[in-house]
Design an enzyme around this catalytic site. Structure first.
Site, PDB file in Angstrom:
ATOM      1  N   THR A  52      49.073  56.157  45.024  1.00 23.51           N
ATOM      2  CA  THR A  52      48.485  54.925  45.562  1.00 23.51           C
ATOM      3  C   THR A  52      49.330  54.476  46.745  1.00 23.51           C
ATOM      4  O   THR A  52      50.513  54.798  46.824  1.00 23.51           O
ATOM      5  CB  THR A  52      48.470  53.807  44.504  1.00 23.51           C
TER       6      THR A  52
ATOM      7  N   GLU B 148      42.468  55.626  42.556  1.00 25.63           N
ATOM      8  CA  GLU B 148      42.254  55.962  41.135  1.00 25.63           C
ATOM      9  C   GLU B 148      40.835  56.446  40.851  1.00 25.63           C
ATOM     10  O   GLU B 148      40.554  56.882  39.746  1.00 25.63           O
ATOM     11  CB  GLU B 148      42.557  54.734  40.253  1.00 25.63           C
TER      12      GLU B 148
ATOM     13  N   LYS C  29      45.686  30.600  44.863  1.00 26.55           N
ATOM     14  CA  LYS C  29      45.492  29.726  43.701  1.00 26.55           C
ATOM     15  C   LYS C  29      45.877  28.310  44.103  1.00 26.55           C
ATOM     16  O   LYS C  29      47.055  27.975  44.161  1.00 26.55           O
ATOM     17  CB  LYS C  29      46.333  30.203  42.519  1.00 26.55           C
TER      18      LYS C  29
ATOM     19  N   TRP D 215      40.426  28.823  42.819  1.00 24.51           N
ATOM     20  CA  TRP D 215      40.755  30.051  43.531  1.00 24.51           C
ATOM     21  C   TRP D 215      40.026  30.067  44.871  1.00 24.51           C
ATOM     22  O   TRP D 215      38.840  29.769  44.948  1.00 24.51           O
ATOM     23  CB  TRP D 215      40.318  31.266  42.712  1.00 24.51           C
TER      24      TRP D 215
HETATM   25  P1  AMP Z   1      43.537  52.399  47.885  1.00 28.53           P
HETATM   26  O1  AMP Z   1      43.819  52.842  46.518  1.00 28.53           O
HETATM   27  O2  AMP Z   1      44.717  52.363  48.795  1.00 28.53           O
HETATM   28  O3  AMP Z   1      42.407  53.176  48.486  1.00 28.53           O
HETATM   29  O4  AMP Z   1      43.070  50.876  47.813  1.00 28.53           O
HETATM   30  C1  AMP Z   1      42.009  50.482  46.989  1.00 28.53           C
HETATM   31  C2  AMP Z   1      41.652  49.047  47.248  1.00 28.53           C
HETATM   32  O5  AMP Z   1      41.157  48.877  48.579  1.00 28.53           O
HETATM   33  C3  AMP Z   1      40.545  48.520  46.371  1.00 28.53           C
HETATM   34  O6  AMP Z   1      41.013  48.144  45.101  1.00 28.53           O
HETATM   35  C4  AMP Z   1      40.030  47.351  47.178  1.00 28.53           C
HETATM   36  O7  AMP Z   1      40.829  46.201  46.970  1.00 28.53           O
HETATM   37  C5  AMP Z   1      40.208  47.817  48.595  1.00 28.53           C
HETATM   38  N1  AMP Z   1      38.918  48.292  49.138  1.00 28.53           N
HETATM   39  C6  AMP Z   1      38.520  49.558  49.298  1.00 28.53           C
HETATM   40  N2  AMP Z   1      37.297  49.600  49.859  1.00 28.53           N
HETATM   41  C7  AMP Z   1      36.898  48.325  50.058  1.00 28.53           C
HETATM   42  C8  AMP Z   1      35.724  47.693  50.592  1.00 28.53           C
HETATM   43  N3  AMP Z   1      34.714  48.391  51.077  1.00 28.53           N
HETATM   44  N4  AMP Z   1      35.687  46.345  50.604  1.00 28.53           N
HETATM   45  C9  AMP Z   1      36.712  45.604  50.131  1.00 28.53           C
HETATM   46  N5  AMP Z   1      37.845  46.127  49.636  1.00 28.53           N
HETATM   47  C10 AMP Z   1      37.943  47.474  49.591  1.00 28.53           C
END
Ligand code: AMP
Length: 542
Positions: free
Chosen positions: A181, A327, A436, A441
């Site tokens: 991640t 994930e 918050k 929120w």
């Molecule tokens: P990563 O694991 O680095 O790809 O990050 C995943 C996170 O990116 C997700 O849990 C979201 O919070 C954010 N994310 C990915 N795609 C989108 C999207 N289209 N709109 C809003 N948030 C997104």
């Protein structure tokens, strides 16, 4: 009674064979780090990937061994994407935007045995090589620089030796690839993708409602191959014989538009920041960039501002909105409008398009509130929990993270969302990024997206900062467009037409750039730290 179907494993070897056999003449266009373009095809890719697979086995790679890559998006990385898993190994794509000590930590955690690396990235390796223990380093040489003693030349592997290569026996649940991640939420955590997950993910990504990929397409893989396997685009494109364009290390809008227009790109996948820069360039130079074919923009990784849809519409670029996570391989949710919604009026329809969309087939979502699952019978909200065939069941060798899964096995995403009666999901925020304020929120994402619709604002990032009375209040960090001016009061006034007074940021700071994570997302933790001691007595609402 059991079915009478064959027990046929879903592995990447079938995709490699199919690409080599049925699409040998389909081009792979690759831009090297020096900007030069080379052209190859799936026929050569097939032979070279098998040569490399055979070479890795000769080096002693055993089933399940991790092979790391440190490479930009280009043909050799694509060969590696298939060679390692098809030889029974696990490809661990290293994020080259991390700090050297962070890369060393994930290499050691994954216990990577071999590394395949671009020569231009050797200086980065030099900064942590003494902290890791690669048995062999294989160098993709874009320049004639000599090899360090003991290092091997990629070309010697790729040139031959694969004629008699036989695939090892691979179970579809064996690991094929591995990603960590991006570290927006604490220390990086590893996910091992199985062959089965990557194959099923490829099918679903190709669907009309998701990316709509077929052999008529030319796919530009903008998202780095070290970020969740470039969203699986290289696997999906190879499975279907779509032409691939790999842009090397150049991610600026002009370099990308050069490739898009010259190569007739029909689908490109990248984060909103890239598309905002592309929209800027198209608007700055009207008429300069002519697309020869209709273009689809796969946009995901963070929330695209609604304004981006309008701007790309004006240039005839169709947005495919994607939501995903490391994930979940990564696709979980995809946009697109059901027929009845297409009849809605402009603004209402746009609001639906800006939602992340519906869960992809075979991805199940539920929204959880502290008191249990939210009902799905109208506008409901909560934290997204997810399960499906390409969703991780655990992190790699990290039992400390067990509570990211519910007792009944759903993955807790950490994203708060709403879902409407049509099944469309809208991400409100990360749980930890919600502001918050006084027991309520506030969504930082909604404030950001609205601010980015203001003509003077190039980028906006909103974070919650500790406040003596309200617990937290929103602070907006703003990057203005070149030559534009705006004050905090003006922007507050603009937001007031969309939000309640209590939701408006009480502080505005104007920056040249917003700090970003290694994959280009806003680094909210850095802003929270920087402004943690904000003196609210100076602001509008103390
Ligand atoms: P990563 O694991 O680095 O790809 O990050 C995943 C996170 O990116 C997700 O849990 C979201 O919070 C954010 N994310 C990915 N795609 C989108 C999207 N289209 N709109 C809003 N948030 C997104």
């Amino acid at each position: 009674m059991r079915g009478t179907m064959m027990d046929y494993p879903l592995t990447l070897t079938t995709i490699l064979e199919r690409a080599g056999k049925f699409f040998p003449d389909v081009e792979i266009v690759s831009r090297a780090p020096d900007g030069s373009i080379s052209r190859s095809n799936y026929g050569a890719f097939y032979r070279r990937a098998r040569n490399l697979a055979a070479g890795l086995q000769r080096l002693g790679m055993k089933p399940g061994d991790r092979v790391a890559s440190m490479m930009w998006n280009h043909a050799a990385h694509l060969e590696t994407f298939f060679a390692v898993p098809c030889a029974g190994g696990i490809l661990h794509t290293l994020n080259i935007r991390l700090q050297p000590q962070e890369i060393a930590a994930v290499v050691n955690h994954a216990r990577d045995r071999f590394l395949i690396i671009d020569d231009v990235l050797l200086p980065l390796l030099a900064q942590f090589r003494d902290k890791v223990d690669f048995e062999r380093v294989i160098v993709v040489r874009h320049t004639p620089a000599p090899l360090a003693p003991g290092d091997l030349d990629y070309e010697e592997f790729a040139r031959g030796g694969g004629e008699d290569f036989r695939y090892p026996k691979i179970d579809e649940n064996d690991g094929a690839a591995m990603s960590f991640t991006s570290g927006t939420t604490g220390a990086p955590k590893g996910v091992v993708y199985s062959h089965r997950a990557l194959v099923l993910h490829s099918f679903v990504c190709a669907l009309k409602e998701i990316c709509n990929i077929g052999y008529d397409d030319t796919v530009l893989v903008i998202v780095p191959m070290f970020h969740v396997n470039a969203w699986g685009l290289p696997f999906t494109a190879a499975m279907l014989g779509a032409r691939q364009v790999l842009p090397g290390p150049r991610y600026d809008a002009v370099s990308l538009l050069e490739l898009m227009t010259r190569e007739g790109v029909t689908l490109a996948g990248g984060v909103p920041t890239i598309w905002l820069a592309i929209a800027d360039e198209l608007e700055k130079n009207p008429g300069k960039w002519q697309f020869t074919k209709p273009v689809r923009a796969g946009v995901g990784g963070s929330a695209p501002p609604m304004e981006l849809f309008r701007r790309l519409d004006r240039h005839g670029i169709e947005v495919k909105h994607l939501w995903g996570m490391t994930e979940s391989s990564p696709l979980g949710i995809a946009g697109g409008l059901k027929p009845q919604i297409r009849a809605w009026d402009g603004q209402r329809q746009l609001e639906m398009r800006a939602k992340q969309g519906m869960p992809a087939p075979f991805v199940e979502l539920r929204l959880m509130r502290p008191d249990g699952e939210a009902p799905w019978d109208g506008e409901t909200s909560g934290e997204i929990e997810m399960r499906g065939p390409w969703v991780a069941a655990s992190y790699y060798d990290d039992p400390s993270q067990k509570d990211r899964w519910s007792p009944d096995g759903w993955f807790r995403t950490g994203d708060v969302a709403t879902m409407d009666a049509d099944g469309y999901v809208k991400i409100v925020d990360r749980v930890k990024d919600l502001v918050k304020s006084g027991g309520e929120w506030i969504s930082s994402v909604e404030l950001e997206n609205t601010l980015m619709g203001h003509p003077a604002v190039k980028e906006a990032c909103v974070v919650g900062i500790p406040h003596p009375k309200w617990s937290e209040r929103p602070l907006a960090a703003i990057v203005l467009r070149d030559g534009a001016t705006a004050t905090g009061d003006e922007l507050r006034g603009y937001l007031a037409t969309y939000f309640g007074k209590w939701q408006l940021p009480d502080a505005f700071v104007f920056l040249d750039t917003i700090p970003r994570t290694s994959v280009g997302k806003f680094k909210k933790s850095a802003l929270r730290e920087r402004y943690a001691g904000w003196d609210w007595t100076k602001s509008a609402r103390s």
